[in-house]
Design an enzyme around this catalytic site. Sequence first.
Site, short mmCIF file in Angstrom:
data_model
loop_
_atom_site.label_atom_id
_atom_site.label_comp_id
_atom_site.label_asym_id
_atom_site.label_seq_id
_atom_site.Cartn_x
_atom_site.Cartn_y
_atom_site.Cartn_z
N SER A 179 37.64 71.11 -26.11
CA SER A 179 38.59 70.73 -27.19
C SER A 179 38.07 68.47 -27.56
O SER A 179 38.78 67.63 -27.67
CB SER A 179 40.37 69.41 -26.02
OG SER A 179 40.46 71.06 -25.56
N ASN A 236 30.72 77.02 -31.09
CA ASN A 236 31.04 77.88 -30.78
C ASN A 236 32.30 78.49 -31.25
O ASN A 236 33.36 78.56 -31.33
CB ASN A 236 31.62 78.35 -29.05
CG ASN A 236 31.38 79.33 -28.03
OD1 ASN A 236 31.86 80.61 -28.89
ND2 ASN A 236 32.30 79.00 -27.00
N GLU A 261 32.60 72.23 -19.31
CA GLU A 261 32.99 72.56 -19.68
C GLU A 261 34.32 72.54 -18.59
O GLU A 261 33.80 73.72 -18.22
CB GLU A 261 32.94 73.45 -20.61
CG GLU A 261 32.17 74.08 -21.66
CD GLU A 261 32.11 74.44 -22.57
OE1 GLU A 261 32.24 74.34 -23.75
OE2 GLU A 261 32.36 75.69 -22.17
N LYS A 302 33.63 81.82 -30.86
CA LYS A 302 33.95 82.28 -29.53
C LYS A 302 34.20 83.74 -31.19
O LYS A 302 33.57 84.14 -31.96
CB LYS A 302 35.65 82.51 -29.15
CG LYS A 302 34.97 80.76 -29.18
CD LYS A 302 36.50 79.85 -27.82
CE LYS A 302 36.30 79.13 -27.19
NZ LYS A 302 37.27 78.69 -25.99
N GLU A 343 34.82 81.48 -20.49
CA GLU A 343 36.22 82.98 -20.44
C GLU A 343 35.89 84.05 -20.39
O GLU A 343 36.07 84.73 -20.34
CB GLU A 343 35.88 83.22 -22.52
CG GLU A 343 36.97 81.31 -22.37
CD GLU A 343 37.09 80.98 -24.03
OE1 GLU A 343 36.60 81.18 -24.38
OE2 GLU A 343 37.55 79.69 -24.51
N GLY A 357 39.90 74.25 -25.27
CA GLY A 357 41.44 75.58 -25.67
C GLY A 357 42.65 74.32 -25.42
O GLY A 357 43.38 74.70 -26.23
N HIS A 387 30.03 81.10 -20.06
CA HIS A 387 30.91 80.45 -20.34
C HIS A 387 32.02 81.12 -19.99
O HIS A 387 31.98 82.27 -19.01
CB HIS A 387 31.19 80.39 -21.75
CG HIS A 387 32.50 79.91 -22.02
ND1 HIS A 387 33.55 79.73 -22.48
CD2 HIS A 387 31.96 79.12 -23.66
CE1 HIS A 387 34.34 78.69 -23.66
NE2 HIS A 387 33.43 78.36 -23.55
C1 PEP Z 1 34.58 75.97 -25.93
O1 PEP Z 1 35.07 77.01 -25.68
O2 PEP Z 1 33.45 76.00 -25.34
C2 PEP Z 1 35.70 74.67 -26.53
C3 PEP Z 1 35.26 73.27 -25.61
O3 PEP Z 1 36.89 75.36 -26.57
P1 PEP Z 1 37.30 74.21 -27.31
O4 PEP Z 1 36.50 72.59 -28.12
O5 PEP Z 1 38.15 74.83 -28.82
O6 PEP Z 1 38.74 73.33 -26.72
#
Ligand code: PEP
Length: 239
Positions: A199, A8, A161, A10, A93, A167, A91
């Site tokens: 992460s 992803n 998640e 973003k 976000e 992040g 997601h």
């Molecule tokens: C994500 O945005 O779906 C995600 C898991 O980000 P990160 O791997 O940077 O934590």
Amino acid sequence: MRKLVAGNWKMNGNLAQLAELDAIAAAAEANSGVDVAVCPPFTLIVPARERAPGLAIGAQDVHAKDCGAHTGCISAPMLKEAGARLVIVGHSERRADQYEKDEEVRAKATAALAAGLQTIVCVGESEAQREAGEHIAVVTRQLQGSLPTERGSGELVIAYEPIWAIGTGKTATPEDVREMHAAIRNHVGKGVRILYGGSVKADNAAELFATPNVDGALVGGASLTAAQFVPIIEAAAGV
Ligand code: PEP
């Protein structure tokens, strides 16, 4: 089940960064037992497909309606026409920044599946909810509210998640992941892939992939460069 490793990007990337797809596509071809996908911003879907025709390219959001007066939005048939094979919905976000609720996530997932897109529905608890011991209840409620009742012709995929792990460099422990993925499996049954996201990096991927009911990963930051993403693909292939 085959593992799925989806990146992803973003709101990151540009035409120059599509050069990263060369080595990612080569790793996907070399590790043919793993499904690999990259979801760049909408504007890069077509050039990404042209640069890496063998790689699954997807989107990070979709509107629930096929067309109409929805300024700035993109529909599932538009994504299909652009050559997207998958889409991420719900997601955290978007749930936070665009105030998306479960009902809207469900409508988006329903439209995406009806268009034949592989559809990754994201769920996950906040740090406060985990500390209060509410994480399983929160995620179960999100699944109840966000999952479509009609499956269409696309493949439904779930991504767990935890918001506090996205992040931040913090990763859920294998025990946290095992517990939550077992609860999600209980809810969705066999045959639906359940990804972990938060992460995921080269140094924790193998342990996560070896955890029961982890059928792949949704990767944010570490999907932006082949140097970081390829070892995660290889870890998925090694399990
Ligand atoms: C994500 O945005 O779906 C995600 C898991 O980000 P990160 O791997 O940077 O934590």
